[in-house]
Design an enzyme around this catalytic site. Sequence first.
Site, short mmCIF file in Angstrom:
data_model
loop_
_atom_site.label_atom_id
_atom_site.label_comp_id
_atom_site.label_asym_id
_atom_site.label_seq_id
_atom_site.Cartn_x
_atom_site.Cartn_y
_atom_site.Cartn_z
N ARG A 34 58.11 -11.84 16.53
CA ARG A 34 59.41 -12.52 16.52
C ARG A 34 59.38 -13.73 15.59
NH1 ARG A 34 63.03 -10.22 19.36
NH2 ARG A 34 62.35 -8.70 20.90
N ASP A 35 60.47 -13.89 14.82
CA ASP A 35 60.59 -15.08 13.96
C ASP A 35 60.71 -16.31 14.85
OD1 ASP A 35 61.66 -15.47 10.75
OD2 ASP A 35 61.90 -17.16 12.15
N GLU A 105 59.57 -18.32 1.64
CA GLU A 105 58.83 -19.48 2.16
C GLU A 105 57.37 -19.15 2.44
OE1 GLU A 105 60.93 -20.92 5.59
OE2 GLU A 105 62.78 -21.16 4.46
N VAL A 106 57.14 -17.98 2.98
CA VAL A 106 55.77 -17.61 3.34
C VAL A 106 55.28 -16.52 2.38
CG1 VAL A 106 54.27 -16.73 5.16
CG2 VAL A 106 56.25 -18.15 5.76
N HIS A 110 56.79 -9.84 4.04
CA HIS A 110 57.36 -9.62 5.37
C HIS A 110 58.78 -9.10 5.24
CE1 HIS A 110 57.98 -13.83 4.17
NE2 HIS A 110 59.15 -13.80 4.81
#
Length: 129
Positions: A34-35, A105-106, A110
């Site tokens: 989950r985010d 961002e990461v 994903h």
Amino acid sequence: MAYAYDPQNIFARILRGEIPNSTVLETEHTLAFRDIFPKAPQHVLVIPKGAYVTYDHFFGQASEAEIVDFARTVAKVCEMVGATADAGAMGSRAITNAGEHGVQEVPHFHLHILAGRPLGRMLDMAEAE
Ligand code: AMP
């Protein structure tokens, strides 16, 4: 194509067990969790366990086993969280951001799966910052 993978990114740390996560599904090659800042009632991130920076990196260079495992995990997660768009279901959106223009961002590939509310139109040229 050469992609520089940062092994200290937060999802790499999640995969190494250094940071906790709220796992939805884990398979041999894939993790879904989950985010931490959900943008919809259902907001799940699906990541490969391998060191891939973006979707073009992953789909271009991962093995067939990794790609099939990732794709099937996405489908299973959609079923698990009510994000399918089959008859009678309300549908969802899958997004993957890449690089600077994608505002990633990461830097570990994903796929965001968002569901549980109307999600609006995907993009608007006028919104470009
Ligand atoms: P992106 O902008 O596509 O790179 O999205 C990165 C996503 O990772 C954002 O939606 C963040 O809320 C999410 N995120 C960052 N740190 C964590 C974490 N520790 N656990 C779960 N999700 C996270």
